[in-house]
Write an enzyme that holds these catalytic residues in place. Structure first.
Site: not given
Ligand code: PLP
Length: 406
Positions: A136, A218, A254
């Site tokens: 990401w 994560d 999500k």
């Molecule tokens: N970590 C990963 C791998 C993600 O794909 C995402 C969101 O797309 C996040 C963290 C962050 O999510 P948030 O929207 O809760 O900050």
């Protein structure tokens, strides 16, 4: 005074959605978006969330006073509990703590800031931080912005076999300087949709333990990978059972569909209660100058759901609805590509898990999909399976076929 400010590049995924919105073609499809969509292509408010929102609205005991700096206690405790498990040894031994954060991103950012200030020497910006290749894209930026100067990648994706490069990953861990920080996707790796198996996780943990490497998990898709919250937390729980001190950033964006409420949690697993309390006291200082105290609505929704057996069961059912739709779209897309005889193998579409699939389309093919077919996807070839619907599947499959064969 601002004349010398250069324009920063747009964030790819949001730019893609903006381009999609502007596209007037009736056939257009957005496979870039990082959120769940129904078979009608619409965002979904989980029924359990709707129900709890009404309960909260009718609860006259609630108000809009500030929350504590570290967040809503029942949210923090229960969020950590679903990450670590009901009978986690670390919870029983009272050596965990947590910080409510603004989404998973906030948890990563607070964790990164803390590590720069206090891990491996005070304000040590030279500790290597390893991020999977690919990952990401915000992982890199978060750790850069927290001040880390030595951000590296570790092998993860083997493009030729469209699967995990376990040997490359283990070699990188063997070579990494002791005390390096490793960002690990707890499940449903974004963007590849490929996770290590339990046996592979055991090998990873063994090397990390021997080499004194710090695991920063994560967990943004718990429930999405397998449909089971427990299975999706297996890796984190295994590391805890192996005695690691670790961080785990959780996002409820999500799995609760609470994207814009910004609900996240950073769990700290330490050596003992005193250790963890000292860490939390420093994190409290960081939060105070970052957002001072977190918002309550999302945390109340999650806490209420996780503390009621009936609502908890309803939530798990809602998560399963989302996970099942993703699975269906995977098998439908694969079978269409196979019956079209599209060159290449497409088993990876059903073997990958979570919301995303790494199609293997190259940047030229992606450009063709966008420009000629009005189908929007990331340059890396990543597609969000939830962008597929029973109505657009045929069109998307045929377009991928054309992109590959033209
Ligand atoms: N970590 C990963 C791998 C993600 O794909 C995402 C969101 O797309 C996040 C963290 C962050 O999510 P948030 O929207 O809760 O900050």
């Amino acid at each position: 005074i601002f004349t010398a400010v250069p324009r920063a590049p747009p964030v790819a995924v949001f730019k893609l959605t903006a381009d999609f919105r502007e596209d007037g073609d009736a056939r257009k499809v957005n496979l870039g978006v990082g959120a769940y969509r129904t078979d009608e292509g619409q965002p979904w408010v989980l029924p359990v969330v709707k129900k709890v929102e009404q309960m909260i609205a009718n609860d006259n005991s609630l108000n809009h006073e500030y929350l504590p700096i570290l967040g809503l206690p029942e949210f923090r405790a229960n969020a950590s509990r679903i990450a670590l498990g009901d009978d986690s040894p670390a919870i029983k031994e009272n050596r965990i703590g947590s910080v409510q954060s603004l989404g998973g991103t906030g948890a990563l950012r607070i964790g990164a800031e803390f590590l720069r200030r206090w891990y491996n020497g005070n304000n040590n910006t030279a500790t290597p931080v390893y991020i999977s290749a690919p990952s990401w894209e915000n992982h890199n930026s978060v750790f850069v912005d927290a001040g880390f100067k030595d951000i590296r990648t570790y092998h993860y994706w083997d493009a030729a076999k469209r699967g995990l490069d376990l040997q490359g990953l283990l070699d990188d861990m063997e070579k990494a300087p002791e005390f390096s920080i490793f960002i690990l996707h707890a499940c449903a790796h974004n963007p590849t949709g490929t996770d290590p198996t339990p046996d592979q996780w055991k090998q990873i943990a063994a090397v990390m333990k021997r080499r004194f490497l710090f695991p920063f998990f994560d967990s943004a898709y718990q429930g999405f990978a397998s449909g089971s919250l427990d299975k999706d937390a297996w890796a984190v729980r295994y590391f805890v059972s192996e005695g690691f001190e670790l961080f785990c950033a959780q996002s409820f964006s999500k799995n609760f569909g609470l994207y814009n409420e910004r609900v996240g949690n950073l769990t700290v697993v330490g050596k003992d209660a005193d250790n963890v309390q000292r860490v939390l006291s420093q994190m409290e200082k960081i939060v105070r100058t970052t957002w001072s105290n977190p918002p309550s609505q999302g945390a109340r929704i999650v806490a209420t759901t996780l503390t009621s057996p009936q609502l908890f069961a309803e939530w798990k059912d809602n998560v399963k609805t989302m996970a099942d739709r993703v699975l269906l779209m995977r098998s439908e897309l694969r079978s269409r590509l196979e019956s079209l005889g599209t060159p290449g193998t497409w088993n990876h579409i059903t073997e990958q898990i979570g919301m995303f699939s790494f199609t293997g389309l190259n940047p030229k093919q992606v450009e063709y999909m966008i420009k000629e077919k009005h189908i929007y996807l990331m340059a890396s070839g990543r597609i969000n399976m939830c962008g597929l619907t029973t109505k657009n599947l045929d069109y998307v499959a045929k377009s991928i076929h054309e992109a590959v064969t033209k």
